[in-house]
Enzyme design. Structure first.
Site, short mmCIF file in Angstrom:
data_model
loop_
_atom_site.label_atom_id
_atom_site.label_comp_id
_atom_site.label_asym_id
_atom_site.label_seq_id
_atom_site.Cartn_x
_atom_site.Cartn_y
_atom_site.Cartn_z
N LYS A 189 0.85 -1.19 0.00
CA LYS A 189 0.00 0.00 0.00
C LYS A 189 0.89 1.24 0.00
CE LYS A 189 -1.82 2.89 2.81
NZ LYS A 189 -1.74 4.10 1.99
N GLU A 264 10.88 1.92 9.42
CA GLU A 264 11.81 2.98 9.00
C GLU A 264 11.08 4.29 9.22
OE1 GLU A 264 14.91 2.62 7.98
OE2 GLU A 264 14.85 0.44 7.98
N CYS A 298 13.66 11.81 5.29
CA CYS A 298 13.97 11.28 6.63
C CYS A 298 15.42 11.55 6.99
CB CYS A 298 13.66 9.79 6.68
SG CYS A 298 14.51 8.86 5.40
N GLU A 396 10.80 16.76 13.64
CA GLU A 396 11.00 16.66 12.20
C GLU A 396 10.12 17.73 11.52
OE1 GLU A 396 9.56 13.02 10.44
OE2 GLU A 396 11.49 12.71 9.46
P1 NAD Z 1 2.79 8.68 7.31
O1 NAD Z 1 3.22 7.95 8.53
O2 NAD Z 1 1.73 9.69 7.42
O3 NAD Z 1 2.26 7.64 6.20
C1 NAD Z 1 3.08 6.56 5.76
C2 NAD Z 1 2.17 5.48 5.20
O4 NAD Z 1 1.37 4.96 6.26
C3 NAD Z 1 1.19 5.96 4.13
O5 NAD Z 1 1.04 4.96 3.14
C4 NAD Z 1 -0.11 6.13 4.91
O6 NAD Z 1 -1.28 6.01 4.13
C5 NAD Z 1 0.00 4.96 5.88
N1 NAD Z 1 -0.83 5.08 7.07
C6 NAD Z 1 -1.30 6.21 7.66
N2 NAD Z 1 -2.06 5.89 8.72
C7 NAD Z 1 -2.05 4.54 8.83
C8 NAD Z 1 -2.65 3.61 9.72
N3 NAD Z 1 -3.42 4.00 10.72
N4 NAD Z 1 -2.40 2.30 9.53
C9 NAD Z 1 -1.61 1.88 8.52
N5 NAD Z 1 -1.04 2.71 7.61
C10 NAD Z 1 -1.25 4.03 7.78
O7 NAD Z 1 4.13 9.27 6.68
P2 NAD Z 1 4.26 10.20 5.40
O8 NAD Z 1 3.79 11.56 5.77
O9 NAD Z 1 3.68 9.53 4.21
O10 NAD Z 1 5.86 10.21 5.20
C11 NAD Z 1 6.72 11.04 5.88
C12 NAD Z 1 7.37 10.32 7.05
O11 NAD Z 1 8.06 9.17 6.60
C13 NAD Z 1 8.42 11.16 7.74
O12 NAD Z 1 8.28 11.04 9.14
C14 NAD Z 1 9.73 10.54 7.27
O13 NAD Z 1 10.82 10.76 8.14
C15 NAD Z 1 9.37 9.12 7.17
N6 NAD Z 1 10.30 8.41 6.29
C16 NAD Z 1 11.24 7.58 6.84
C17 NAD Z 1 12.17 6.94 6.02
C18 NAD Z 1 13.22 6.01 6.59
O14 NAD Z 1 13.75 5.23 5.81
N7 NAD Z 1 13.51 6.05 7.87
C19 NAD Z 1 12.13 7.16 4.65
C20 NAD Z 1 11.17 8.03 4.13
C21 NAD Z 1 10.25 8.64 4.96
#
Ligand code: NAD
Length: 506
Positions: A189, A264, A298, A396
């Site tokens: 997803k 991650e 990130c 962040e």
């Molecule tokens: P997010 O946590 O809002 O969403 C990530 C994913 O989770 C999306 O597909 C979203 O639809 C899904 N999601 C949201 N609520 C959910 C739930 N209740 N149950 C299951 N899935 C759910 O993050 P974002 O805004 O899309 O991305 C930014 C974040 O990702 C930042 O915090 C960034 O640091 C992190 N990130 C980390 C890495 C790493 O490798 N450490 C890499 C890229 C991004």
């Protein structure tokens, strides 16, 4: 003032329509929901997706379960799986322009950068293909004449893969090929904001020869389509990349059935610079670390921790170079900083900057949203005189905002670096070997760059300490992460060491 590249309107743009991939069929959502995505750089609708609810998530999970329990994929040889992953990498290369365009137009990242990410992603698929042939366990021939011990590595089963919007194709490529190499099946997803390239990946995997049902791809919001993938009893492992908050929720949901989780999550990464560093190189890396992917990264080097003796020089030189960064139209090949993902996220970035300046930080450059007529953009921003306890130094921001903090001693720098909840990555800049290694060993982060920043390779593990995550991606153990360990304890010859006395047995 930053160099601004006004976006050209997407006149006559044909909106791309996408279906979901479940059990080898491109299908509509059960409840007829549709999600639309607008280009953050142009404000025009560019993609329309069939959206999944829990009903579609259930179907996708059932398909992956069947493909794992009864299908051919987990039983193929490593060579066969490897060949298919290599074919997938070749098709990724062939369709790289199309994929890069989708990532650019849906996420707002610059097109030149999106193309670079596609090259990196194809390399990861090839690396995973090599590992597919090397997955192996252990044998113990040292346990005595009567015993042979064999330790097997078996595919863990059905994996759910949930990804964020900031590196749409790259992040799914850090997970899926390794899960497939191990023999797992998957439900993927992507973020509901940037699902296009992951859906095209579904077409690529079909063309490469991945059997129906092995990879299912659903689109939808987190609560509707994502949550079932974290809690369903038929999922064996969740591989999640996203925010620390949703990561925590994912782990709590997965705990109900004790699934394995790989997380991650976020970062607030320091670059520590000493007076003996090559400042010319550092200044460029500071600007790159802060503004790459508009800071929506990130790994962003969003905290500069600078020795007091050079803090004024560093701040003014980073500000001078920041003023030359090209911000604007993601489709312009010379753009370096594209659009911000949503208007709501832009507002959050601006609020962080305002709160820091209200609390005594100085805005050395930028500080505001940039009005380019279309879409939403943020000026590259530097905040100086930032105190370690300010929100902008600890949380962040996920935008092109750099905080500059000063330190006096090496211990001081390490303490500031380690004083927050995150531990994803860090940089240290010095010509002194001892300084680099001392900082490198004591900073609590999954990656420490020395005299460079945000380099990477498929061979090098990546992941976070503390609230930046659990587990590592990439590197030679990446396939093992998607396996279970099974011990075969074999007895050779007549039974020895009987439990019941001889009289009782005869
Ligand atoms: P997010 O946590 O809002 O969403 C990530 C994913 O989770 C999306 O597909 C979203 O639809 C899904 N999601 C949201 N609520 C959910 C739930 N209740 N149950 C299951 N899935 C759910 O993050 P974002 O805004 O899309 O991305 C930014 C974040 O990702 C930042 O915090 C960034 O640091 C992190 N990130 C980390 C890495 C790493 O490798 N450490 C890499 C890229 C991004």
């Amino acid at each position: 003032m930053t160099v601004l590249m006004r976006p050209k309107p997407l006149d006559g743009f044909k909106v791309r329509e996408f279906k979901m991939l479940i059990d080898g069929k491109w299908t509509a959502g059960a409840e007829g929901k549709i999600l639309e995505r607008s280009s953050p750089g142009h404000g025009t609708v560019v993609s329309r997706y069939e959206a999944a609810t829990s009903v579609d998530a259930e179907r996708a999970i059932a398909s992956a379960r069947k493909a794992f329990d009864d299908g051919h994929w987990p039983r193929m040889t490593g060579v066969e799986r490897s060949r298919i992953l290599l074919r997938a990498a070749d098709i990724i290369d062939e369709r790289a322009d199309e994929l890069a365009f989708l990532d650019c137009i849906e996420s707002g990242k610059p097109i030149s950068q999106a193309k670079g990410e596609l090259g990196g992603a194809a390399d990861i698929w090839r690396y995973a293909a090599a590992l597919a042939r090397d997955l192996h366990g252990e044998t113990y021939n040292t346990l005595g004449d009567g015993t042979l011990g064999v330790v097997l590595r078996e595919a863990i089963g059905v994996v759910s893969i949930i990804t964020p919007w900031n590196f749409p194709f790259l992040i799914v490529s850090q997970k899926l090929p390794f899960a497939l190499a191990a023999g797992c099946t998957a439900v993927v997803k992507p973020s509901e904001l940037t699902s296009g390239s992951t859906l095209v990946l579904g077409e690529i995997l079909e063309a490469a020869g991945v059997p129906a049902g092995v990879v299912n791809i659903i689109v939808g919001t987190g609560p509707e389509a994502g949550a079932p993938l974290t809690s369903h009893p038929d999922i064996d492992m969740v591989s999640f990349t996203g925010s620390t908050g949703i990561g925590r929720l994912t782990m709590a949901n997965a705990a109900q059935t004790l699934k394995k989780v790989s997380l991650e999550l976020g970062g607030k990464n320091p670059q520590i610079v000493f007076p003996d560093a090559n400042l010319d190189d550092f200044i460029d890396a500071a600007v790159f670390g802060a503004y790459f992917n508009a800071g929506e990264c990130c790994n962003a080097g969003s905290r500069l921790i600078v020795h007091r003796d050079i803090v004024d020089e560093v701040t003014s030189r980073v500000a001078a170079l920041s003023a030359k960064v090209k911000v604007g139209d993601p489709l312009d090949p010379s753009t370096q900083v594209g659009a911000i993902i949503t208007p709501q996220h832009l507002a959050k970035i601006v609020t962080y900057v305002k709160s820091a300046s209200d609390n005594g930080a100085d805005v050395a450059i930028g500080g505001s949203a940039a009005d380019l007529g279309l879409g939403q953009f943020m000026e590259p921003t530097i905040l100086s005189s930032v105190a370690p306890d300010m929100a902008v130094a600890r949380e962040e921001v996920f935008g092109p905002v750099l905080s500059v903090l000063a330190f006096e001693t090496t211990d001081d720098a390490i303490r500031i670096a380690n004083s927050i909840d995150y531990g994803l990555s860090a940089g240290v800049w010095s010509r002194d070997f001892d300084t680099c290694l001392t900082v490198g060993r004591r900073v609590r982060a999954g990656t420490v760059w020395m005299n460079t920043f945000m380099d990477g390779a498929s061979e090098l593990p990546f992941g976070g300490y503390r609230q930046s995550g659990i587990g590592r991606e990439l590197g030679r153990h990446a396939v093992e992460d998607y396996t279970e360990t099974k011990t075969l304890n074999m007895h050779i010859g007549p039974r020895t060491g009987h439990w019941m006395p001889k009289e009782a047995r005869t």
